[in-house]
Design an enzyme around this catalytic site. Structure first.
Site, mmCIF file in Angstrom:
data_model
loop_
_atom_site.group_PDB
_atom_site.id
_atom_site.type_symbol
_atom_site.label_atom_id
_atom_site.label_comp_id
_atom_site.label_asym_id
_atom_site.label_seq_id
_atom_site.Cartn_x
_atom_site.Cartn_y
_atom_site.Cartn_z
ATOM 1 N N ASP A 67 13.340 5.693 -10.417
ATOM 2 C CA ASP A 67 13.055 7.122 -9.927
ATOM 3 C C ASP A 67 12.778 7.300 -8.653
ATOM 4 O OD1 ASP A 67 10.819 5.741 -10.477
ATOM 5 O OD2 ASP A 67 10.164 7.214 -12.263
ATOM 6 N N ASN A 136 0.988 10.331 -20.783
ATOM 7 C CA ASN A 136 1.702 11.119 -21.797
ATOM 8 C C ASN A 136 2.900 10.281 -22.312
ATOM 9 O OD1 ASN A 136 3.669 11.131 -19.701
ATOM 10 N ND2 ASN A 136 3.433 13.094 -19.004
ATOM 11 N N HIS A 138 5.442 9.085 -20.618
ATOM 12 C CA HIS A 138 6.761 9.175 -19.859
ATOM 13 C C HIS A 138 7.036 7.746 -19.476
ATOM 14 C CE1 HIS A 138 4.870 9.648 -15.784
ATOM 15 N NE2 HIS A 138 5.076 8.609 -15.855
ATOM 16 N N GLU A 143 9.745 13.049 -18.930
ATOM 17 C CA GLU A 143 8.466 13.579 -19.346
ATOM 18 C C GLU A 143 8.710 14.007 -20.841
ATOM 19 O OE1 GLU A 143 6.342 13.082 -17.649
ATOM 20 O OE2 GLU A 143 6.377 13.794 -15.540
HETATM 21 C C1 F6R Z 1 7.607 4.839 -11.875
HETATM 22 C C2 F6R Z 1 7.616 5.122 -13.249
HETATM 23 C C3 F6R Z 1 6.623 5.611 -14.134
HETATM 24 C C4 F6R Z 1 5.342 4.867 -13.761
HETATM 25 C C5 F6R Z 1 4.177 5.589 -14.797
HETATM 26 C C6 F6R Z 1 3.008 4.638 -14.850
HETATM 27 O O1 F6R Z 1 8.746 4.258 -11.276
HETATM 28 O O2 F6R Z 1 8.828 5.303 -13.547
HETATM 29 O O3 F6R Z 1 6.907 5.719 -15.164
HETATM 30 O O4 F6R Z 1 5.707 3.638 -14.422
HETATM 31 O O5 F6R Z 1 4.035 6.738 -14.310
HETATM 32 O O6 F6R Z 1 2.433 4.503 -13.391
HETATM 33 P P1 F6R Z 1 1.253 3.684 -13.271
HETATM 34 O O7 F6R Z 1 1.909 2.251 -13.085
HETATM 35 O O8 F6R Z 1 0.867 3.911 -11.550
HETATM 36 O O9 F6R Z 1 0.109 3.735 -14.051
#
Ligand code: F6R
Length: 247
Positions: A67, A136, A138, A143
């Site tokens: 992403d 959450n 995701h 989301e």
């Molecule tokens: C990042 C991504 C997100 C993160 C998630 C956890 O490329 O796709 O899904 O993996 O938000 O983020 P952290 O590792 O910062 O807790």
């Protein structure tokens, strides 16, 4: 779903790096899907060490990132483009032409999403997709209430995600509210998934991912249906899975 628990963040990172490394050894021209965020930083450090020790060669590897934020230039230190170059690409021998991150600055975002999806297909699909997970549930920026059929698409970020990610920005108002993300369909088509999670803040999401109902409110729950998914979970993130275990 294969679940590996790790006592520490370091152990989680080393195990994840070992799995990525063996994927590259088994198929030197493989296609890796990678994630940003705090969780995989330790894994990238380990992979850099392995590269420096000549244990792994990325010269034929292709990389697609999950992403990217919209309306944030590549030069911005908060962009995922910057993150990947700074934390991983510039330290290894992957060819720049083989690294792909959605262009969140594209004039026509829908066209950019189609182009990205097409590029993944042209390369034969993703062999191993690394994932983090949001509090959450995701994965990527898919989301809650996601359409499980979505391919790479424009997403509106959830309030919880904006709040979580505001730690990387000078203020909450600076966090972009939209992003381009691989869709659940894109992720699920990867031949292997490797999800990493650490810290208590992820415990509820991990519990729902592993033991909950498969539903769009918890995007990660779809992983239960993947034929070759591995999760490496540090013990604090795993605490609701094994409530009676001594921590
Ligand atoms: C990042 C991504 C997100 C993160 C998630 C956890 O490329 O796709 O899904 O993996 O938000 O983020 P952290 O590792 O910062 O807790």
């Amino acid at each position: 779903m294969r679940i590996i628990t790790a006592d520490t963040y370091e152990e989680m990172s080393k195990k994840a790096a070992a799995i990525v490394c063996s994927q590259v050894i088994l198929k030197p021209d493989c296609v890796l899907g990678l994630a940003t965020g705090d969780t995989p930083l330790g894994m990238y450090k380990e992979l850099i060490k392995m590269y420096e020790n000549r244990e792994v060669d990325f010269s034929d590897v292709t990389i697609f990132n999950l992403d990217e934020y919209c309306k944030l230039s590549r030069e911005s230190t908060q962009s995922y483009y910057y993150y990947m170059h700074h934390n991983f690409f510039k330290h290894i021998n992957v060819k720049k032409k083989n690294t792909h991150i959605p262009n969140g600055m594209a004039k026509n975002i829908d066209e950019e999403c189609r182009r990205y999806e097409q590029k993944i297909k042209e390369k034969g699909g993703i062999d191993l997709q690394v994932l983090g997970i949001g509090a959450n549930g995701h994965i990527g920026f898919n989301e809650p209430d996601i359409n499980f059929e979505a391919e790479t698409h424009l997403v509106e970020l959830d309030e919880i995600t904006i709040e979580d990610n505001s730690r990387f920005f000078s203020s909450r108002d600076d966090v972009p509210t939209t992003a381009i993300s691989m869709g659940i369909k894109t992720i699920m088509q990867s031949r292997k998934l490797l999800l990493l999670a650490n810290g208590e803040a992820k415990a509820a999401a991990i519990y729902k991912t592993v033991k909950g109902k498969i539903c769009p409110e918890v995007p990660s729950s779809i992983i239960q249906l993947h034929p070759d998914a591995t999760m490496i979970i540090e013990k604090n993130a795993a605490k609701l899975l094994y409530p009676s275990a001594e921590q």
